[in-house]
Design an enzyme around this catalytic site. Structure first.
Site, mmCIF file in Angstrom:
data_model
loop_
_atom_site.group_PDB
_atom_site.id
_atom_site.type_symbol
_atom_site.label_atom_id
_atom_site.label_comp_id
_atom_site.label_asym_id
_atom_site.label_seq_id
_atom_site.Cartn_x
_atom_site.Cartn_y
_atom_site.Cartn_z
ATOM 1 N N LYS A 187 -12.330 4.118 -2.374
ATOM 2 C CA LYS A 187 -11.788 2.672 -3.195
ATOM 3 C C LYS A 187 -12.596 1.755 -3.500
ATOM 4 O O LYS A 187 -13.194 1.113 -2.303
ATOM 5 C CB LYS A 187 -10.743 2.285 -2.404
ATOM 6 N N ASP A 222 -10.257 -7.948 -5.003
ATOM 7 C CA ASP A 222 -8.640 -7.890 -4.890
ATOM 8 C C ASP A 222 -8.027 -8.839 -4.765
ATOM 9 O O ASP A 222 -8.021 -9.283 -3.585
ATOM 10 C CB ASP A 222 -8.416 -6.591 -3.742
ATOM 11 N N LYS A 245 -2.421 -12.495 -3.858
ATOM 12 C CA LYS A 245 -2.484 -12.858 -2.605
ATOM 13 C C LYS A 245 -2.502 -14.224 -2.175
ATOM 14 O O LYS A 245 -3.038 -15.144 -3.076
ATOM 15 C CB LYS A 245 -3.632 -12.244 -1.987
ATOM 16 N N ASP A 252 -13.031 -5.177 -0.225
ATOM 17 C CA ASP A 252 -12.003 -4.206 -0.871
ATOM 18 C C ASP A 252 -12.913 -2.771 -1.469
ATOM 19 O O ASP A 252 -12.432 -1.682 -1.740
ATOM 20 C CB ASP A 252 -11.155 -4.667 -1.789
ATOM 21 N N ARG A 270 -4.225 2.231 -4.096
ATOM 22 C CA ARG A 270 -3.613 3.703 -4.013
ATOM 23 C C ARG A 270 -3.507 4.159 -5.653
ATOM 24 O O ARG A 270 -3.476 5.301 -5.597
ATOM 25 C CB ARG A 270 -2.315 3.682 -3.383
#
Ligand code: BES
Ligand code: ZN
Ligand code: ZN
Length: 478
Positions: free
Chosen positions: A239, A244, A251, A262, A325
């Site tokens: 990943k 992010d 967030k 990330d 994901r």
């Protein structure tokens, strides 16, 4: 830092400070024992510097690999700050021969700090000598061990450097440019796909995550083929979220503060691919990275959207912050469509905050169907010193990612078991034939810390690389 192996019976190093690890006082000569007792050498007074003898004694009740690494790191940092520039460490203590790789890791990884953004910083040069006197191993095997440990440490520090670099300075394109450079240097095959290619390949889920970013998403595919016969085929999928912010499911400030981290999974894959040729590993390894930035904007993907992955599975986006994901889903499909007869498929990612809650921040979560693979990963953990914890799948948790509108939801309906539901989501993209070959690593915790720990300084730890290299090195086809 320069590391040289010496044998003090043949070579004397002038004006060097000798570091002596002491497990028990009784292991030392009676003269030293008397002197150190006088100086109150004890567990409350563990370090004694005898300048007239050019010796620095450290009480080190455990000589296990990780304790040695941490002890050496602390000694190095202290002595460096006091201006010492030449240090000698003995491979053999009074009763035990240490692992050469532990000495090197403690020193090289412990010496690292990230100074790119500190103006006017000058690195102090330090010379390290490792005295191999009394070793049971021959010089050639010690030299080989030394070279191997230095290659691994160099790549851990490379991973740390890239991961510490801010998202403004390191975009998905920076990652694909680095991949190209590594491929050229180490003679690897390299394919890079931009957004047009991704659209052609129906990788719509990955594309959606990067849509609001000004940086083009990149799919990176590196391929290492060993010079001699290959003993098996590994596929590593990382990943690589260069940032992010959570997307529209934004967030909070603190949560996004260190989200340049990330990209750890992707960068770790890059670091591994750049180590393989030097290490001459006898396995074929594919490194696949989904390099994307998750941002907000008028073009952003939205909670409530339904997207179709490369394998045509439909996904309800219930939270745009569960983006890793999504990127991995398409990358896993790509890997399995493109690569035949995979022996082991591993994805590595800073995937969930829940994994940090489950295992603490120092431990990487391991999830897989195959107990044999999990056992192998435990062995790699013991060898590398990187902590892992396995989290078990179960059918009840699988229900948390059911969707009322699509085949699967990208976020669990409850945060409990969040690391496992994320892995169960990924499982939807693993082909039947690869179920027992697949293993997922969630390294959200150990990837990055603003509080230094073990032999890691502020920022990226480089975790994952040593773990996976040990895993690959000792993997034998089932
Ligand atoms: N990148 C984060 C996970 C993360 C959190 C990594 C903290 C490192 C430190 C990931 O994309 C994320 O935000 N996951 C969500 C999933 C949730 C919305 C289902 C999380 O963990 O909160
Ligand atoms: Zn996220
Ligand atoms: Zn993320």
């Amino acid at each position: 830092m320069k590391i040289t192996l010496i044998n003090s019976e043949k070579t004397k190093i002038n004006k060097a400070l000798e570091i002596v690890l002491v497990k028990k006082l009784s292991h030392l000569s009676s003269k030293e024992q008397v002197l150190l007792k006088k100086l109150n050498f004890s567990k409350d007074n563990k370090n004694i510097l005898l300048l007239e003898k050019n010796k620095y004694y450290i009480l080190c009740p455990s000589l296990k690999q990780e304790s040695v690494k941490i002890t050496l790191c602390n000694a190095l940092r202290k002595l460096k700050s006091e201006g010492f520039k030449k240090l000698v460490f003995s491979l053999c203590t009074a009763k035990k021969e240490l692992e050469l790789s532990s000495l090197i890791e403690g020193l090289v990884l412990g010496n690292y700090s990230f100074k790119k953004y500190k103006t006017g910083h000058k690195e102090t040069k330090i010379s390290i000598y490792i005295d191999i006197k009394n070793s049971n191993k021959d010089l050639a095997s010690l030299e080989k061990e030394c070279d191997e440990a230095l290659i691994i440490c160099k790549n851990v520090n490379f991973v740390r450097d890239l991961n510490n670099t801010t998202a403004e300075d390191y975009s998905p394109k920076s990652m694909s440019e680095d991949a190209r450079k590594i491929a050229k240097k180490y003679n690897l095959e390299c394919k890079i796909y931009g957004e047009e290619d991704l659209a052609e390949k129906n990788m719509n889920v990955m594309l959606a995550v990067g849509r609001a970013s000004r940086h083009e998403s990149q799919l990176i595919h590196l391929h290492y083929v060993p010079k001699d016969k290959s003993l098996g085929k590994f596929v590593l999928v990382g990943k690589g979220l260069t940032y992010d912010c959570g997307g529209l499911s934004l967030k909070p400030t603190l949560g996004m503060l260190t989200m340049k981290r990330d990209k750890t999974g992707g960068i770790t894959v890059l670091g591994i691919m750049s180590a393989l040729r030097d290490l001459n590993y006898p396995y074929e390894v594919h490194g696949i990275i989904g390099a994307v930035e998750n941002m907000i904007g008028g073009d952003a993907f939205k909670p409530g959207d339904v997207l179709y992955a490369k394998n045509k599975v439909s996904v309800e986006v219930r939270n745009t912050d569960a983006e890793g994901r999504l990127v991995l889903a398409d990358c896993l499909c790509y890997a399995q469509d493109e690569i035949k007869d995979i022996d082991c498929l591993i994805n590595i990612a800073t995937l969930t905050g829940a994994c940090k809650i489950a295992l603490g921040v120092y431990t990487t979560g391991v999830m897989a169907h195959s107990s044999s693979l999990k056992n192998k990963m435990q062995k790699a953990s013991n060898k590398s010193g990187e902590l892992i914890g396995t989290l078990p799948f179960n059918d009840f948790l699988e229900k948390l990612i059911h969707s009322g509108i699509a085949d699967v939801s990208n976020a669990g309906s409850s945060p409990a078991g969040g690391a496992i539901t994320a892995a169960l989501f990924l499982d939807k993209f693993i082909k039947k034939r690869n179920k027992n070959k697949w293993l997922h690593l969630d390294m959200a915790g150990p990837a990055y810390s603003e509080v230094p720990w073990a032999y890691h300084s502020h920022g990226a730890s480089g975790s994952g690389l040593r773990l996976l290299l040990h895993f690959i090195k000792h993997f034998k086809k089932q």
